[in-house]
Design an enzyme around this catalytic site. Structure first.
Site, PDB file in Angstrom:
ATOM      1  N   HIS A   1     -76.698   1.090  90.370  1.00  0.00           N
ATOM      2  CA  HIS A   1     -76.909   0.369  89.049  1.00  0.00           C
ATOM      3  C   HIS A   1     -78.296   0.742  88.429  1.00  0.00           C
ATOM      4  CE1 HIS A   1     -77.988  -3.553  86.780  1.00  0.00           C
ATOM      5  NE2 HIS A   1     -77.222  -2.762  86.084  1.00  0.00           N
TER       6      HIS A   1
ATOM      7  N   ASN B   1     -80.097  -8.858  87.431  1.00  0.00           N
ATOM      8  CA  ASN B   1     -79.441  -9.641  86.018  1.00  0.00           C
ATOM      9  C   ASN B   1     -79.188 -10.985  86.378  1.00  0.00           C
ATOM     10  OD1 ASN B   1     -79.482  -7.380  84.575  1.00  0.00           O
ATOM     11  ND2 ASN B   1     -77.538  -6.721  84.782  1.00  0.00           N
TER      12      ASN B   1
ATOM     13  N   LYS C   1     -62.501   1.661  83.335  1.00  0.00           N
ATOM     14  CA  LYS C   1     -63.149   2.014  84.482  1.00  0.00           C
ATOM     15  C   LYS C   1     -61.934   2.506  85.718  1.00  0.00           C
ATOM     16  CE  LYS C   1     -67.553  -0.187  84.098  1.00  0.00           C
ATOM     17  NZ  LYS C   1     -68.482   0.884  83.654  1.00  0.00           N
TER      18      LYS C   1
ATOM     19  N   ASP D   1     -66.959  13.266  78.916  1.00  0.00           N
ATOM     20  CA  ASP D   1     -66.716  12.216  77.998  1.00  0.00           C
ATOM     21  C   ASP D   1     -65.267  12.490  77.730  1.00  0.00           C
ATOM     22  OD1 ASP D   1     -66.968   9.916  75.883  1.00  0.00           O
ATOM     23  OD2 ASP D   1     -68.979   9.958  76.619  1.00  0.00           O
TER      24      ASP D   1
ATOM     25  N   GLU E   1     -68.014  -1.006  79.526  1.00  0.00           N
ATOM     26  CA  GLU E   1     -67.890  -1.797  80.668  1.00  0.00           C
ATOM     27  C   GLU E   1     -66.532  -2.684  80.452  1.00  0.00           C
ATOM     28  OE1 GLU E   1     -69.604  -2.472  82.846  1.00  0.00           O
ATOM     29  OE2 GLU E   1     -70.291  -4.365  83.213  1.00  0.00           O
TER      30      GLU E   1
ATOM     31  N   MET F   1     -76.208   5.236  78.938  1.00  0.00           N
ATOM     32  CA  MET F   1     -76.830   5.510  80.438  1.00  0.00           C
ATOM     33  C   MET F   1     -76.330   6.631  81.073  1.00  0.00           C
ATOM     34  SD  MET F   1     -78.040   2.463  80.736  1.00  0.00           S
ATOM     35  CE  MET F   1     -78.480   2.509  82.721  1.00  0.00           C
TER      36      MET F   1
HETATM   37  P1  NAD Z   1     -72.381   3.201  75.893  1.00  0.00           P
HETATM   38  O1  NAD Z   1     -71.073   2.825  75.038  1.00  0.00           O
HETATM   39  O2  NAD Z   1     -73.498   3.926  75.309  1.00  0.00           O
HETATM   40  O3  NAD Z   1     -71.702   4.797  76.585  1.00  0.00           O
HETATM   41  C1  NAD Z   1     -70.322   4.740  77.273  1.00  0.00           C
HETATM   42  C2  NAD Z   1     -69.729   6.144  77.192  1.00  0.00           C
HETATM   43  O4  NAD Z   1     -68.372   6.242  77.967  1.00  0.00           O
HETATM   44  C3  NAD Z   1     -69.194   6.612  75.699  1.00  0.00           C
HETATM   45  O5  NAD Z   1     -69.859   7.738  75.443  1.00  0.00           O
HETATM   46  C4  NAD Z   1     -67.688   6.670  75.773  1.00  0.00           C
HETATM   47  O6  NAD Z   1     -67.485   7.736  74.743  1.00  0.00           O
HETATM   48  C5  NAD Z   1     -67.579   7.206  77.064  1.00  0.00           C
HETATM   49  N1  NAD Z   1     -66.042   6.747  77.703  1.00  0.00           N
HETATM   50  C6  NAD Z   1     -65.526   5.645  77.272  1.00  0.00           C
HETATM   51  N2  NAD Z   1     -64.154   5.635  77.821  1.00  0.00           N
HETATM   52  C7  NAD Z   1     -64.203   6.829  78.573  1.00  0.00           C
HETATM   53  C8  NAD Z   1     -62.991   7.725  79.229  1.00  0.00           C
HETATM   54  N3  NAD Z   1     -62.183   7.086  79.506  1.00  0.00           N
HETATM   55  N4  NAD Z   1     -63.550   8.749  79.737  1.00  0.00           N
HETATM   56  C9  NAD Z   1     -64.789   9.282  79.421  1.00  0.00           C
HETATM   57  N5  NAD Z   1     -65.652   8.796  78.884  1.00  0.00           N
HETATM   58  C10 NAD Z   1     -65.515   7.660  78.451  1.00  0.00           C
HETATM   59  O7  NAD Z   1     -72.467   2.449  77.093  1.00  0.00           O
HETATM   60  P2  NAD Z   1     -73.710   2.411  78.025  1.00  0.00           P
HETATM   61  O8  NAD Z   1     -74.809   1.517  77.576  1.00  0.00           O
HETATM   62  O9  NAD Z   1     -74.046   3.670  78.509  1.00  0.00           O
HETATM   63  O10 NAD Z   1     -73.081   1.629  79.510  1.00  0.00           O
HETATM   64  C11 NAD Z   1     -72.221   2.347  80.285  1.00  0.00           C
HETATM   65  C12 NAD Z   1     -71.966   1.495  81.661  1.00  0.00           C
HETATM   66  O11 NAD Z   1     -73.275   1.312  82.066  1.00  0.00           O
HETATM   67  C13 NAD Z   1     -71.570   0.224  81.561  1.00  0.00           C
HETATM   68  O12 NAD Z   1     -70.610  -0.166  82.636  1.00  0.00           O
HETATM   69  C14 NAD Z   1     -72.741  -0.695  81.358  1.00  0.00           C
HETATM   70  O13 NAD Z   1     -72.399  -2.001  81.690  1.00  0.00           O
HETATM   71  C15 NAD Z   1     -73.712  -0.118  82.300  1.00  0.00           C
HETATM   72  N6  NAD Z   1     -75.128  -0.504  82.040  1.00  0.00           N
HETATM   73  C16 NAD Z   1     -75.480  -0.455  80.831  1.00  0.00           C
HETATM   74  C17 NAD Z   1     -77.008  -0.771  80.857  1.00  0.00           C
HETATM   75  C18 NAD Z   1     -77.508  -1.166  79.433  1.00  0.00           C
HETATM   76  O14 NAD Z   1     -78.603  -1.362  79.290  1.00  0.00           O
HETATM   77  N7  NAD Z   1     -76.759  -0.339  78.165  1.00  0.00           N
HETATM   78  C19 NAD Z   1     -77.584  -1.045  82.113  1.00  0.00           C
HETATM   79  C20 NAD Z   1     -77.156  -0.936  83.224  1.00  0.00           C
HETATM   80  C21 NAD Z   1     -75.662  -0.677  83.325  1.00  0.00           C
END
Ligand code: NAD
Length: 732
Positions: free
Chosen positions: A463, A513, A420, A356, A415, A337
């Site tokens: 979102h 959702n 967070k 990151d 998540e 995302m």
């Molecule tokens: P992802 O696992 O692909 O990415 C998360 C990233 O965050 C990773 O690169 C990780 O290294 C990084 N990260 C973790 N802890 C960290 C920290 N302390 N500091 C900095 N970076 C850190 O996940 P995603 O699918 O991109 O989802 C991210 C968020 O978006 C979540 O909250 C999820 O619920 C939300 N979201 C996801 C979707 C989907 O379809 N995947 C849709 C809408 C919202």
């Protein structure tokens, strides 16, 4: 006259200029049509005028018709709306036909005054139907311009002769992508496809030159000649026959019969091809009226055109907050995302700091933009310079101090409330005091996450949907303490990245959702009850959903489904009732069938990940005999009501504040039956009384989740519709 003005130059060329006052784009109104008619009459009657050039005073030619014109034609006709529409449409035909004949003697085909269109930029809808009626079309060499007929995308079709003219100009087969898919092309490609005649530096000068040299033969349209034959063949020609049979099958395949416009359009082309041109226009007008009289087209126009635009222009933005456009954005988490959010922001020219926990992960996030730009270059849509400019806007790092002068942060880390909270504290230690902080969480309540913030009034949910660069909806979530400036900031940002926002209050799964999950669950539950999986998927397709619930679950992954099921069960306790759904879901999980990503789920996939069909093992375990299968309408109503009742409950609970957002958000967010105009429009089509009765039947047969919401029951008793009750204040 205000929209169209005319000046005749020294060479005797009348230049008709379209320039709507106070608007950045020309849009055709009822008055403007009368003004154009007046100019044309005067030019044709004036002996000093040798020819006519129709152009625009703006950088584009025109964006289309003000769709309120059609609503007015209908409303002004009292209790005969179809007659009013048909007559109004025929008046447009008379005007455009007058331009096309331009005083020609129909017997000798001589004596027409040459008429050319000079298009400085975009020409869409009636903005292209008018040029199509001219004798020659000159377009400026402007790669940003789009030329075409996008009407089908809002549930209607080109009804000012565009359908008949383009089909006769190009042939049914070649015109199909423009008429049936609303495909728009830049001028050079439009010339290649035969939509325009010339692409030049200065279209007005070139058009004038042509007008002065044009002969009688140049001013006769092929269809006005005796020997006219439709390119590619009319329906009784062997090749034409094949085209029409193929097109009919293709339309049914693509629309599954859910949309009235494509079928009506094809009927207009088919029937029109067998009669003289003027009769064909009349046939087009009848089919167009037919489509406009269908409640689906009115609902689609309302949601996909009028209300979508209203939301994009800030209909729900707090008015008392000044411009909050984003200058520098910080994105926390460079995963799927975060990488997408960085990309769409940089594409809008916003500087992005992409953070990151490791440099490698941050770089990977930026590489996503690089891959996107490379794809654009390969397809000829971008250049190495643009790629460089895009990438120079994104700074990948692990260093939070780089966030020091950001004015918006979007967090997209794992998540997990703990992770967070940790990044919120780290960011707030360096960001400016007035910086707005947003979370992209899809399931965690915003008010809970805001507890980790020292400035909860500046904390908000933004979102996105996946994939970010493709999905146009953004759901903005107000936490309990979120202030107006945060809402304005989120809305101004969404406008910058050219997406469509809805603003909702904080509640479990927000809005989108909350509705999608019951749709998937209802499909999975039916599998567990023995319903044939293909029946479920096809029922959804026939309702106009882009993907059935089982395919959607394969796409979003079975393990995510299991995670959500467990979390919901923990939150709801005894009130949790997934019926047979969890049994199916957990069984697939135990089999290691995680959906598309594991190339195995409800569907079978080949090695390359191509979907092959329902996995036979699913049928073997669950599916009942053919004679024990439910009626299609029952399956469809279960799928529809499971979503729309959730939308009604979201409105009742104040999560949704505006039904326009509920309708637009449903179509853009999860592809909710676009032909219906959205959940509230669909319930209005059914009528509250019938909808309430159907709820009672579904509740008796399938359970409490179909219980009629009190609001719907009350509306049934009072004879109200959603748009009559909630639409007046805000909705169009
Ligand atoms: P992802 O696992 O692909 O990415 C998360 C990233 O965050 C990773 O690169 C990780 O290294 C990084 N990260 C973790 N802890 C960290 C920290 N302390 N500091 C900095 N970076 C850190 O996940 P995603 O699918 O991109 O989802 C991210 C968020 O978006 C979540 O909250 C999820 O619920 C939300 N979201 C996801 C979707 C989907 O379809 N995947 C849709 C809408 C919202």
């Amino acid at each position: 006259m205000t929209d169209f003005t005319m000046k005749t130059d020294a060479d005797g060329v009348a230049i008709i200029t379209w320039d709507c006052p106070g608007k950045s784009m020309n849009v055709m109104s009822g008055e403007a049509l009368l003004e154009l008619n007046d100019c044309v009459d005067k030019a044709l009657a004036d002996e000093a005028v040798k020819g006519i050039v129709i152009t625009s005073g703006k950088k584009d030619f025109a964006g289309g018709m003000d769709l309120n014109v059609l609503a007015d034609m209908r409303a002004n006709a009292g209790d005969e709306p179809a007659k009013g529409l048909f007559e109004g449409i025929m008046q447009m035909h008379v005007l455009l036909r007058k331009i096309e004949r331009a005083g020609m003697d129909p017997k000798t085909l001589k004596g027409a005054k040459p008429v050319a269109a000079a298009l400085p930029g975009t020409a869409a809808g009636i903005g292209f139907e008018l040029p199509l009626a001219c004798h020659r079309i000159f377009a400026a060499d402007n790669p940003k311009a789009k030329i075409g007929l996008p009407e089908i995308l809002v549930g209607i079709f080109p009804g000012a002769g565009g359908t008949t003219r383009l089909a006769r100009k190009l042939g049914a087969m070649m015109a199909a992508p423009f008429l049936l898919e609303g495909k728009m092309l830049d001028p050079k490609k439009a010339k290649g496809a035969g939509l325009v005649d010339e692409v030049v530096e200065d279209p007005v000068a070139a058009a004038k030159e042509w007008v002065l040299k044009a002969t009688d033969a140049d001013c006769v349209k092929p269809w006005d000649k005796k020997d006219y034959k439709m390119p590619g063949g009319a329906p009784y020609h062997p090749a034409g026959f094949q085209t029409f049979v193929g097109a009919s099958a293709m339309i049914n395949g693509k629309t599954a019969g859910a949309y009235p416009a494509p079928k009506a359009l094809l009927s207009a082309v088919y029937e029109g091809a067998m009669v003289p041109f003027d009769t064909a226009l009349k046939i087009e007008a009848r089919w167009f009226t037919h489509v406009l009289m269908n409640p689906s087209s009115a609902a689609m126009i309302r949601s996909l055109f009028l209300n979508k635009e209203a939301l994009e222009k800030g209909a729900v933005r707090p008015a008392n907050v000044d411009d909050q456009r984003v200058k520098k954005l910080g994105v926390l988490g460079a995963g799927m995302m975060g990488a997408g959010i960085a990309l769409v922001s940089a594409l809008a020219g916003i500087e992005v700091v992409l953070i990151d926990s490791t440099q490698e992960a941050a770089d990977r996030g930026k590489a996503y933009s690089e891959k996107y730009a490379d794809g654009g270059i390969k397809k000829g849509r971008s250049t190495p310079e643009k790629k460089e400019a895009l990438l120079s806007l994104i700074t990948p790092t692990t260093d939070y101090s780089a966030l020091a002068n950001c004015d918006l942060i979007i967090e997209a880390v794992f998540e997990d409330p703990g992770v967070k909270a940790e990044v919120t504290a780290k960011a707030e230690a360096v960001i400016p005091a007035d910086c707005i902080y947003a979370s992209n969480t899809s399931t965690l309540p915003i008010s809970g996450l805001a507890k980790a913030s020292s400035r909860p009034e500046q904390f908000i949910g933004i979102h996105f949907f996946s994939p970010v660069e493709k999905m146009s909806l953004v759901e903005i979530i107000k936490g309990e303490k979120t202030g107006d400036r945060a809402v304005a900031k989120a809305l101004d940002y969404v406008r910058q990245i050219r997406k469509t926002p809805i603003v909702v209050n904080d509640a479990r799964f927000f809005y989108a959702n909350r509705c999608i999950i019951p749709y998937i669950n209802e499909g999975v539950r039916m599998v567990g009850e023995g319903v044939e999986p293909a029946l479920i998927e096809n029922a959804a397709r026939m309702l106009g959903f882009p993907v059935g619930p089982l395919q959607l679950n394969d796409e979003t992954s079975i393990d995510l489904g299991v995670k959500i099921a467990k979390a919901t069960k923990a939150a709801l306790g005894n009130a949790y009732d997934a019926g047979a759904a969890d049994e199916v879901l957990f069984w697939l999980f135990d089999q290691g069938r995680m959906g598309r990503k594991s190339k195995s789920g409800y569907y079978a996939y080949d090695e390359a990940g191509k979907r092959l069909g329902i996995w036979p093992g699913l049928r073997d375990k669950y599916t009942a005999e053919a004679d024990a299968q439910p009626e299609l309408i029952d399956v469809q109503h279960r799928l529809m009501f499971s979503q729309v009742l959730e939308a009604v409950r979201a409105l009742e609970e104040g999560v949704l504040m505006d039904i326009r957002e509920g309708d637009v958000g449903a179509i853009l967010g999860w592809g909710f039956a676009p032909w219906s105009g959205g959940p509230f429009s669909w319930l209005d089509m059914l009528g509250a009384a019938y909808a309430a009765e159907r709820c009672d039947q579904l509740e008796a047969a399938y359970g409490a989740r179909f219980k009629c919401p009190a609001l719907l029951r009350e509306m049934a008793e009072k004879g109200q519709s959603f748009y009559s009750r909630f639409g007046q204040k805000k909705a169009a």
